[in-house]
Design a protein around this motif. Sequence first.
Motif, PDB file in Angstrom:
ATOM      1  N   LEU A  64       5.725  -5.194  -5.623  1.00  0.00           N
ATOM      2  CA  LEU A  64       5.877  -4.824  -4.209  1.00  0.00           C
ATOM      3  C   LEU A  64       6.828  -3.631  -4.062  1.00  0.00           C
ATOM      4  N   LEU A  65       7.852  -3.594  -4.903  1.00  0.00           N
ATOM      5  CA  LEU A  65       8.774  -2.441  -4.880  1.00  0.00           C
ATOM      6  C   LEU A  65       8.011  -1.166  -5.260  1.00  0.00           C
ATOM      7  N   ASP A  66       7.217  -1.255  -6.306  1.00  0.00           N
ATOM      8  CA  ASP A  66       6.409  -0.092  -6.713  1.00  0.00           C
ATOM      9  C   ASP A  66       5.511   0.353  -5.561  1.00  0.00           C
ATOM     10  N   ALA A  67       4.869  -0.628  -4.907  1.00  0.00           N
ATOM     11  CA  ALA A  67       3.927  -0.300  -3.831  1.00  0.00           C
ATOM     12  C   ALA A  67       4.640   0.355  -2.648  1.00  0.00           C
ATOM     13  N   GLU A  68       5.938   0.076  -2.533  1.00  0.00           N
ATOM     14  CA  GLU A  68       6.704   0.640  -1.421  1.00  0.00           C
ATOM     15  C   GLU A  68       7.229   2.041  -1.752  1.00  0.00           C
ATOM     16  N   GLY A  69       6.955   2.494  -2.977  1.00  0.00           N
ATOM     17  CA  GLY A  69       7.455   3.817  -3.373  1.00  0.00           C
ATOM     18  C   GLY A  69       8.771   3.719  -4.124  1.00  0.00           C
ATOM     19  N   GLY A  70       9.015   2.568  -4.760  1.00  0.00           N
ATOM     20  CA  GLY A  70      10.241   2.398  -5.541  1.00  0.00           C
ATOM     21  C   GLY A  70      11.468   2.367  -4.653  1.00  0.00           C
ATOM     22  N   ALA A  71      12.624   2.561  -5.283  1.00  0.00           N
ATOM     23  CA  ALA A  71      13.882   2.470  -4.533  1.00  0.00           C
ATOM     24  C   ALA A  71      13.944   3.456  -3.354  1.00  0.00           C
ATOM     25  N   PRO A  72      13.454   4.716  -3.515  1.00  0.00           N
ATOM     26  CA  PRO A  72      13.541   5.625  -2.353  1.00  0.00           C
ATOM     27  C   PRO A  72      12.766   5.105  -1.146  1.00  0.00           C
ATOM     28  N   GLY A  73      11.583   4.543  -1.390  1.00  0.00           N
ATOM     29  CA  GLY A  73      10.783   4.008  -0.288  1.00  0.00           C
ATOM     30  C   GLY A  73      11.461   2.812   0.362  1.00  0.00           C
ATOM     31  N   ARG A  74      12.012   1.958  -0.496  1.00  0.00           N
ATOM     32  CA  ARG A  74      12.695   0.778   0.044  1.00  0.00           C
ATOM     33  C   ARG A  74      13.922   1.190   0.867  1.00  0.00           C
ATOM     34  N   LEU A  75      14.643   2.189   0.384  1.00  0.00           N
ATOM     35  CA  LEU A  75      15.845   2.624   1.106  1.00  0.00           C
ATOM     36  C   LEU A  75      15.480   3.129   2.510  1.00  0.00           C
ATOM     37  N   LEU A  76      14.352   3.821   2.603  1.00  0.00           N
ATOM     38  CA  LEU A  76      13.921   4.301   3.931  1.00  0.00           C
ATOM     39  C   LEU A  76      13.747   3.126   4.887  1.00  0.00           C
ATOM     40  N   ARG A  77      13.074   2.072   4.404  1.00  0.00           N
ATOM     41  CA  ARG A  77      12.849   0.903   5.275  1.00  0.00           C
ATOM     42  C   ARG A  77      14.182   0.250   5.633  1.00  0.00           C
ATOM     43  N   TYR A  78      15.063   0.085   4.659  1.00  0.00           N
ATOM     44  CA  TYR A  78      16.356  -0.541   4.948  1.00  0.00           C
ATOM     45  C   TYR A  78      17.148   0.300   5.959  1.00  0.00           C
ATOM     46  N   ARG A  79      17.056   1.630   5.821  1.00  0.00           N
ATOM     47  CA  ARG A  79      17.778   2.492   6.772  1.00  0.00           C
ATOM     48  C   ARG A  79      17.240   2.301   8.190  1.00  0.00           C
ATOM     49  N   GLU A  80      15.914   2.192   8.279  1.00  0.00           N
ATOM     50  CA  GLU A  80      15.321   1.952   9.610  1.00  0.00           C
ATOM     51  C   GLU A  80      15.772   0.600  10.136  1.00  0.00           C
ATOM     52  N   ASN A  81      15.843  -0.384   9.240  1.00  0.00           N
ATOM     53  CA  ASN A  81      16.326  -1.708   9.650  1.00  0.00           C
ATOM     54  C   ASN A  81      17.758  -1.605  10.180  1.00  0.00           C
ATOM     55  N   ALA A  82      18.602  -0.887   9.435  1.00  0.00           N
ATOM     56  CA  ALA A  82      20.017  -0.795   9.822  1.00  0.00           C
ATOM     57  C   ALA A  82      20.144  -0.097  11.177  1.00  0.00           C
ATOM     58  N   ARG A  83      19.320   0.932  11.371  1.00  0.00           N
ATOM     59  CA  ARG A  83      19.371   1.645  12.652  1.00  0.00           C
ATOM     60  C   ARG A  83      18.939   0.715  13.785  1.00  0.00           C
ATOM     61  N   ALA A  84      17.867  -0.039  13.553  1.00  0.00           N
ATOM     62  CA  ALA A  84      17.362  -0.958  14.586  1.00  0.00           C
ATOM     63  C   ALA A  84      18.419  -2.018  14.916  1.00  0.00           C
ATOM     64  N   LEU A  85      19.098  -2.500  13.889  1.00  0.00           N
ATOM     65  CA  LEU A  85      20.091  -3.543  14.122  1.00  0.00           C
ATOM     66  C   LEU A  85      21.316  -2.972  14.842  1.00  0.00           C
ATOM     67  N   TYR A  86      21.740  -1.798  14.395  1.00  0.00           N
ATOM     68  CA  TYR A  86      22.907  -1.151  15.015  1.00  0.00           C
ATOM     69  C   TYR A  86      22.638  -0.897  16.500  1.00  0.00           C
ATOM     70  N   ASP A  87      21.463  -0.288  16.771  1.00  0.00           N
ATOM     71  CA  ASP A  87      21.106   0.008  18.166  1.00  0.00           C
ATOM     72  C   ASP A  87      20.986  -1.290  18.969  1.00  0.00           C
ATOM     73  N   GLY A  88      20.358  -2.292  18.358  1.00  0.00           N
ATOM     74  CA  GLY A  88      20.127  -3.553  19.063  1.00  0.00           C
ATOM     75  C   GLY A  88      21.432  -4.245  19.422  1.00  0.00           C
ATOM     76  N   MET A  89      22.376  -4.255  18.485  1.00  0.00           N
ATOM     77  CA  MET A  89      23.659  -4.919  18.751  1.00  0.00           C
ATOM     78  C   MET A  89      24.401  -4.197  19.877  1.00  0.00           C
TER      79      MET A  89
END
Length: 361
Positions: free
Chosen positions: A255-280
């Motif tokens: 699944l990590l490979d399918a997401e584009g490895g660590a760089p792809g995963r980091l993009l998703r986590y960054r979007e998550n962090a932004r969504a959580l920061y804004d939401g809070m």
Amino acid sequence: MKLLIPGPVTTRAEVRAAMAQDVAPWDEDFRAIYAALRPRLAAIANAPASTHAALLLQGSGHFVVEAALRSLLPPGGRILVPLTGAYAERIVRLARAAGREPMALPIAAGRPVDPAMIAAALAADPTLSHVGLVYSETSTGVVHDPAAIGAAIRAAGRRMILDAVSAFGALPLDLAAQPEIDAVAFTLNKCLDGMPGMGTAICRIDRLQAGAGHAGSWCLDLADVLAQGGKGNGGASRFTPAAQVLLALRVALDLLDAEGGAPGRLLRYRENARALYDGMERIGLSPVLSRGVQGPIVVNVHAPDDPGWDLQRFVDALKRYGYLISNFYDTPSPSFGGGCSGAITPALLSGFTDAAYAARV
Ligand SMILES: *Cc1c(COP(=O)(O)O)cnc(C)c1O
């Protein structure tokens, strides 16, 4: 239940499903799986097979951090530990309990470690052979920069042991470019989006072999794990591994490979962090870190300044909506957080924000 904690993280159904079988860890079929996982883990950190080995160890993150300290620092060896937060304090305690001599270096709270401070501390004390750094300090959410700090360590002719437990699989790491790193320690249940029960240390083979006999423990001796792996058996585990967790890891790495490895995963986590920061912020809770230093793994908010506030009551209310957060404070002033890692998305975090608003009132 969705786990909004930095680990063990929420996993995908297919990762959990891979565990639903009995396994004989010494059977040839499983040995081949075990042997194939090790280079896949090493590749995530660009660790060349000629110089590095990814070594699997039973247990949680603390076990593998202790194993790295014991296997790479000699008894009585001195290690500089920048005090980034609760996990740096764990390195200090693990090192001291293992008979090594940690030297804690206070740093400004909520700020990334300044490489110049590390350079100065190393210059002032030539007996410090190592620096123990937490890459992503899970207690605060601040990410420190192993490449910049590593350059200072390399220039001083010293070595690094990196706790990348809440970083590995998402945050960048290039071990071919950082020969000063003796070991990187991590688990399978944080940014690899896998299950708990096994840790990994990616170690420099020469440094591990030079320290063979240091560990003062058979179970936590990474040089012994390396020697076992070299016995032509494809690297079977010395003792019973959490075999089902490794089967789950195989799916998690696909699944990590399918997401584009660590760089792809980091993009998703960054979007998550932004969504959580804004939401809070939207529901009136104030994040502890400024946006500039906020890392992508954990977003902490200040506990409300309200005499009626009770973290456990809030956690229990959130659980009724299907979300779980930590029920303890891990920072000097009370703050609680949400993890942005694991199999979660900004849409899920928006649902979480609504639940947090409802749970507060
Ligand atoms: C989670 C974590 C650990 C290890 O915790 P365990 O509970 O032993 O798995 C170590 N360091 C950091 C930075 C962590 O986030």
